[in-house]
Design a protein around this motif. Structure first.
Motif, short mmCIF file in Angstrom:
data_model
loop_
_atom_site.label_atom_id
_atom_site.label_comp_id
_atom_site.label_asym_id
_atom_site.label_seq_id
_atom_site.Cartn_x
_atom_site.Cartn_y
_atom_site.Cartn_z
N SER A 81 0.83 -1.21 0.00
CA SER A 81 0.00 0.00 0.00
C SER A 81 0.86 1.25 0.00
CB SER A 81 -0.93 0.00 1.23
OG SER A 81 -1.85 -1.05 1.17
N VAL A 82 1.96 1.21 0.75
CA VAL A 82 2.87 2.37 0.79
C VAL A 82 3.46 2.63 -0.59
CG1 VAL A 82 5.04 3.24 1.74
CG2 VAL A 82 3.42 2.07 3.22
N ILE A 83 3.79 1.57 -1.30
CA ILE A 83 4.40 1.71 -2.62
C ILE A 83 3.42 2.29 -3.63
CG2 ILE A 83 5.41 0.44 -4.56
CD1 ILE A 83 6.50 -1.55 -2.46
N HIS A 84 2.16 1.86 -3.54
CA HIS A 84 1.17 2.20 -4.57
C HIS A 84 0.17 3.28 -4.15
CE1 HIS A 84 2.70 -1.15 -6.88
NE2 HIS A 84 2.44 -1.98 -5.89
N MET A 85 0.36 3.84 -2.95
CA MET A 85 -0.66 4.74 -2.43
C MET A 85 -0.76 6.06 -3.18
SD MET A 85 1.16 7.36 -0.78
CE MET A 85 -0.01 7.97 0.40
N SER A 86 0.31 6.46 -3.89
CA SER A 86 0.29 7.75 -4.57
C SER A 86 1.29 7.76 -5.71
CB SER A 86 0.63 8.87 -3.56
OG SER A 86 0.78 10.11 -4.23
N SER A 87 1.02 8.61 -6.69
CA SER A 87 1.98 8.79 -7.78
C SER A 87 3.03 9.84 -7.40
CB SER A 87 1.26 9.24 -9.05
OG SER A 87 0.57 10.46 -8.83
N SER A 88 2.85 10.47 -6.27
CA SER A 88 3.77 11.50 -5.80
C SER A 88 4.96 10.88 -5.07
CB SER A 88 3.04 12.48 -4.87
OG SER A 88 3.97 13.28 -4.16
N GLY A 89 6.14 11.14 -5.55
CA GLY A 89 7.34 10.64 -4.88
C GLY A 89 7.47 11.20 -3.48
N LEU A 90 7.07 12.45 -3.30
CA LEU A 90 7.17 13.11 -1.99
C LEU A 90 6.31 12.39 -0.95
CD1 LEU A 90 8.10 15.51 -0.24
CD2 LEU A 90 6.07 16.73 -1.03
N TRP A 91 5.05 12.08 -1.32
CA TRP A 91 4.15 11.44 -0.37
C TRP A 91 4.48 9.97 -0.17
CZ3 TRP A 91 1.86 13.91 3.17
CH2 TRP A 91 1.46 15.24 2.97
N LYS A 92 5.01 9.33 -1.19
CA LYS A 92 5.47 7.95 -1.02
C LYS A 92 6.60 7.91 0.02
CE LYS A 92 4.51 5.71 -5.48
NZ LYS A 92 5.13 5.11 -6.67
N PHE B 296 7.24 10.10 2.36
CA PHE B 296 6.74 10.44 3.70
C PHE B 296 6.02 9.26 4.33
CE2 PHE B 296 3.55 12.20 6.60
CZ PHE B 296 4.38 12.92 7.46
N SER B 297 5.19 8.57 3.54
CA SER B 297 4.46 7.41 4.05
C SER B 297 5.42 6.30 4.47
CB SER B 297 3.49 6.89 2.98
OG SER B 297 2.53 7.85 2.67
N TRP B 298 6.45 6.12 3.66
CA TRP B 298 7.45 5.08 3.99
C TRP B 298 8.19 5.43 5.28
CZ3 TRP B 298 7.84 0.29 2.59
CH2 TRP B 298 9.00 -0.42 2.86
N LYS B 299 8.51 6.71 5.46
CA LYS B 299 9.18 7.14 6.68
C LYS B 299 8.31 6.88 7.90
CE LYS B 299 12.30 10.68 4.81
NZ LYS B 299 12.61 12.12 4.74
N CYS B 300 7.00 7.13 7.76
CA CYS B 300 6.08 6.85 8.87
C CYS B 300 6.07 5.36 9.18
CB CYS B 300 4.67 7.32 8.52
SG CYS B 300 4.47 9.11 8.49
N LEU B 301 5.99 4.54 8.13
CA LEU B 301 5.91 3.10 8.32
C LEU B 301 7.16 2.53 8.98
CD1 LEU B 301 4.44 0.39 7.84
CD2 LEU B 301 5.53 0.32 5.59
#
Length: 306
Positions: free
Chosen positions: A211-222, A224-229
């Motif tokens: 889900s983290v990989i595919h959650m957005s087309s934005s590299g920035l938000w990917k 950020f989400s990965w950092k949270c995870l």
């Protein structure tokens, strides 16, 4: 690392390679199997920084026991400091001039080729037979693979030395480094389970990572989400350990928590809980869904596959 591949590859023709290989009489390719020899030159001022850089990276990789042992196959007998006969007998220099350079070149299936094969291929004389026995004894004792690596960095260097450098060299090297590091994110799952007092099975954890990989087309938000995870951010609890001060472990929102870790800061804190309730309510309303306000769903991203 790509520089080392260029050094080894006889089909690589470049001005930078000519410059690099001209700095010492001993070929740089012959250094790659001897980590002690590399360390000695990294610490000296005999070679320029742009050569030291790749050698330093390679030296760090060689510190792995298996890699250091198997990489000895890259040595050249004539320059091998541990092969004493070559240091006392100039005849091995003539062998090198005839084409017997590195050990890998005169081996097959991890065994040294027969004297007859070397005699036919490199025009050796009968008087060289005793030298061959010396070389074979040393090879079996100190050079022979302990365990052959079919897909590691050493394989890339050996293929390159044979004139078969890999396509997409950077990607191949990166993949090898990641594999050898044996990266595993299970320890992160365990930390979340401990803090949130939950159980996350392997299937759920895989779905979260996807889900983290595919959650957005934005590299920035990917990112950020990965950092949270992966628990990238420094929480009060972590800061207190850095500073050796238990007072700094208190929640910075002044919620009363005296040991604020990732689960508290991002989910459990009473001052942020209403935010998540509003978020999931809005999502369910706008998208006609029925997602529950659950930590693994909302924050970690264990979303339904549909």
């Amino acid at each position: 690392m790509k520089v080392l591949v260029g050094w080894c590859d006889p089909t690589c023709e470049a001005k930078w390679k000519e410059v690099d290989l001209s700095y010492r009489d001993i070929p740089l390719q012959s250094w790659l199997g001897d980590h002690c020899f590399i360390k000695k030159h990294i610490d000296s001022d005999l070679i320029p920084l742009w050569i030291k850089g790749p050698l330093d990276i390679w030296h760090k990789i060689l510190k792995q026991v298996k890699t250091e042992r198997n990489a000895r196959i890259l040595r050249w007998p004539v320059y091998d400091r541990d092969f004493l006969p070559a240091r006392m007998d100039k005849r091995f220099t003539q062998w090198s001039q005839k084409g017997i350079t590195s050990y890998w070149k005169i081996t097959k299936n991890n065994e040294l080729k027969s004297f007859k094969q070397l005699q036919d291929n490199y025009n050796l004389e009968k008087c060289d037979f005793f030298r061959y026995l010396q070389l074979r004894h040393y090879y079996n004792k100190s050079i022979k693979y302990l365990e052959e690596d079919e897909a590691g960095i050493l394989k890339i260097l050996l293929d390159s030395s044979n004139g078969r450098p890999p396509k997409k060299t950077i990607s191949k090297l990166y993949a090898c480094l990641q594999t050898e590091r044996k990266c595993n994110k299970t320890y992160i799952k365990t930390k979340w389970e401990k803090e949130a007092k939950i159980t996350i099975n392997e299937e759920v954890w895989l779905n979260i990572c996807n889900s983290v990989i595919h959650m957005s087309s934005s590299g920035l938000w990917k990112e950020f989400s990965w950092k949270c995870l992966v628990r990238f951010f420094v929480t009060p609890n972590i800061k207190s350990k850095y500073c050796n001060d238990t007072e700094k472990a208190k929640c910075w929102r002044n919620s009363g928590n005296v040991s604020a870790g990732h689960f508290h800061i991002f989910w459990e804190c009473i001052k942020i809980a209403p935010y998540w309730s509003e978020v999931i309510k809005e999502i369910n309303t706008k998208m006609d869904l029925n997602l529950c306000c659950d930590f693994t769903v909302v924050f970690l991203g264990n979303l339904p596959r549909n």
